[in-house]
Write an enzyme that holds these catalytic residues in place. Structure first.
Site, short mmCIF file in Angstrom:
data_model
loop_
_atom_site.label_atom_id
_atom_site.label_comp_id
_atom_site.label_asym_id
_atom_site.label_seq_id
_atom_site.Cartn_x
_atom_site.Cartn_y
_atom_site.Cartn_z
CE1 TYR A 150 36.21 34.37 35.93
CE2 TYR A 150 37.22 33.83 33.82
CZ TYR A 150 36.90 34.76 34.80
OH TYR A 150 37.27 36.07 34.64
CE LYS A 186 33.91 36.94 34.88
NZ LYS A 186 33.38 38.08 35.66
N1 LIG Z 1 42.19 40.38 34.97
C1 LIG Z 1 41.70 39.92 33.81
O1 LIG Z 1 42.44 39.78 32.79
C2 LIG Z 1 40.27 39.58 33.69
C3 LIG Z 1 39.83 39.00 32.49
C4 LIG Z 1 38.48 38.73 32.33
C5 LIG Z 1 37.59 39.02 33.35
N2 LIG Z 1 38.04 39.55 34.53
C6 LIG Z 1 37.06 39.82 35.56
O2 LIG Z 1 37.28 41.12 36.08
C7 LIG Z 1 36.79 41.18 37.42
C8 LIG Z 1 37.85 41.76 38.34
O3 LIG Z 1 38.91 40.83 38.43
P1 LIG Z 1 40.44 41.24 38.71
O4 LIG Z 1 41.21 40.60 37.63
O5 LIG Z 1 40.55 42.68 38.95
O6 LIG Z 1 40.73 40.39 40.03
P2 LIG Z 1 41.09 40.82 41.56
O7 LIG Z 1 41.18 39.56 42.31
O8 LIG Z 1 42.25 41.74 41.54
O9 LIG Z 1 39.80 41.66 42.02
C9 LIG Z 1 38.55 41.04 42.28
C10 LIG Z 1 38.01 41.60 43.57
O10 LIG Z 1 36.69 41.07 43.80
C11 LIG Z 1 36.55 40.90 45.19
N3 LIG Z 1 35.47 39.95 45.48
C12 LIG Z 1 35.47 38.61 45.25
N4 LIG Z 1 34.31 38.06 45.65
C13 LIG Z 1 33.56 39.07 46.16
C14 LIG Z 1 32.26 39.14 46.72
N5 LIG Z 1 31.51 38.03 46.84
N6 LIG Z 1 31.78 40.33 47.13
C15 LIG Z 1 32.55 41.46 47.01
N7 LIG Z 1 33.78 41.45 46.50
C16 LIG Z 1 34.29 40.27 46.06
C17 LIG Z 1 37.91 40.39 45.64
O11 LIG Z 1 38.11 40.55 47.04
C18 LIG Z 1 38.86 41.21 44.78
O12 LIG Z 1 39.35 42.33 45.47
C19 LIG Z 1 36.37 39.75 37.77
O13 LIG Z 1 34.98 39.61 37.57
C20 LIG Z 1 37.14 38.93 36.77
O14 LIG Z 1 36.54 37.67 36.54
C21 LIG Z 1 39.36 39.82 34.72
#
Ligand SMILES: NC(=O)c1ccc[n+]([C@@H]2O[C@H](COP(=O)([O-])OP(=O)(O)OC[C@H]3O[C@@H](n4cnc5c(N)ncnc54)[C@H](O)[C@@H]3O)[C@@H](O)[C@H]2O)c1
Length: 306
Positions: free
Chosen positions: A172, A176
């Site tokens: 990851y 990232k």
């Molecule tokens: N939540 C955090 O604190 C956090 C921190 C850093 C980065 N992020 C990043 O933020 C983004 C959103 O994450 P989140 O925390 O909301 O998680 P989440 O799991 O709630 O949402 C992610 C969504 O992406 C969709 N997805 C996954 N693979 C896919 C694909 N190949 N095509 C289309 N859709 C796809 C999933 O079905 C899911 O609904 C991600 O990139 C995650 O790495 C989140």
């Protein structure tokens, strides 16, 4: 309320849950017409469910906005092209691409399988590259045919761990970190078409984060890190107001918005002759002593003990 994205067309990948859902709703509230894309799989990327994207598109329409759902896999080149095509066919164009889709497969390095590595790198890196390429080709053709800039936006999603490191997530972190560097190059390339490329490093209480907690998350943690705190930054970046800002990374946690400063040369030493490796120990110790300390996962340099 001033609607700062009125009439703009936005694609939000991974828009069916967590941060993406929040971005899609907030973009629509600010007048954008939204393609809500989500494969609808599990946190580890397995499975799919078209109802996940559809539910958010329906939520936007029920509130009086315009939205259409896409269940495409954005890490697939054809899927990514079809998402961009859906925006153009449904709403007549594309102004904003929010690359947000993501999965997690945490393992320590020694125990990481090829599949855990490849699937995470695929969804994050290819899932950023493939829709960005499709959008860039559309914007390039439009800029060339009209002879004017297109005021387009790409907003990517890195992570604090991709910038500052963490334990047990090298797949990851590598993906990232790649997205953060992708931002710098894509911003340089697309400036000539009037397209900005920026990236957010969010922190939010979503299923990806909550699944890592062994105990029930404290209510104040969930409230403090509601995804709704992050989305205003995405909406501003998506709007015409952000045209002068490109190639930047924003660390957004709760109500705090911070600009992350990029890699740059720190302490240095020059000499005319090639270095003797045996002599470098002392030189490197001196450079490390003079260099800015490395931040921890918070992004801040912690005071040294003693
Ligand atoms: N939540 C955090 O604190 C956090 C921190 C850093 C980065 N992020 C990043 O933020 C983004 C959103 O994450 P989140 O925390 O909301 O998680 P989440 O799991 O709630 O949402 C992610 C969504 O992406 C969709 N997805 C996954 N693979 C896919 C694909 N190949 N095509 C289309 N859709 C796809 C999933 O079905 C899911 O609904 C991600 O990139 C995650 O790495 C989140």
């Amino acid at each position: 309320m001033e609607k700062i994205c009125e009439g703009r067309v936005a694609v939000v990948t991974g828009g069916g849950r967590g941060l993406g859902r929040s971005h899609a709703l907030e973009l629509a509230r600010h007048g954008a017409r939204v393609v809500v894309n989500d494969l609808g799989g599990g946190p580890d990327g397995t499975g799919s469910d078209p109802a996940v994207a559809e539910a958010v598109a329906e939520e936007i329409r029920a509130a009086g906005g315009e939205a259409v759902a896409s269940g495409h896999d954005v890490a697939d080149s054809d899927g990514a092209r079809e998402v961009v095509r859906l925006a153009i066919d449904t709403f007549g164009g594309l102004d904003v691409l929010v690359n947000n889709a993501g999965i997690l497969r945490d393992r320590t390095l020694a125990g990481m399988s090829d599949e855990d590595w490849d699937s995470v790198v695929r969804v994050h890196l290819r899932g950023t590259f493939a829709p960005s390429r499709a959008a860039a080709a559309y914007w390039r053709d439009r800029a060339k045919s009209t002879g004017a800039g297109v005021d387009g936006r790409i907003i990517c999603t890195t992570s604090p761990v991709g910038l500052y490191g963490n334990f047990g997530q090298t797949n990851y972190i590598a993906a990232k970190g790649g997205i953060a560097s992708f931002t710098l190059g894509a911003a340089q390339e697309l400036a000539r078409y009037g397209v900005t490329v920026n990236t957010i490093a969010p922190t939010a209480a979503t299923r990806l984060v909550l699944a890592l907690m062994t105990d029930e998350p404290p209510a104040e943690f969930v409230a403090k890190f509601d995804p709704g705190f992050v989305s205003p930054v995405v909406v501003w970046l998506a709007s015409p107001q952000s045209a002068a800002v490109t190639g930047r990374i924003f660390d957004v946690r709760g109500n705090r918005v911070a600009l992350v400063e990029s890699w740059r040369i720190g302490a240095e030493i020059l000499r005319d002759e090639p270095w003797d490796p045996a002599a470098l120990g002392e030189v490197v110790s001196d450079l490390v002593a003079k260099a800015a300390p490395t931040p921890d996962i918070s992004g801040y340099v912690q005071p040294q003990e003693g």
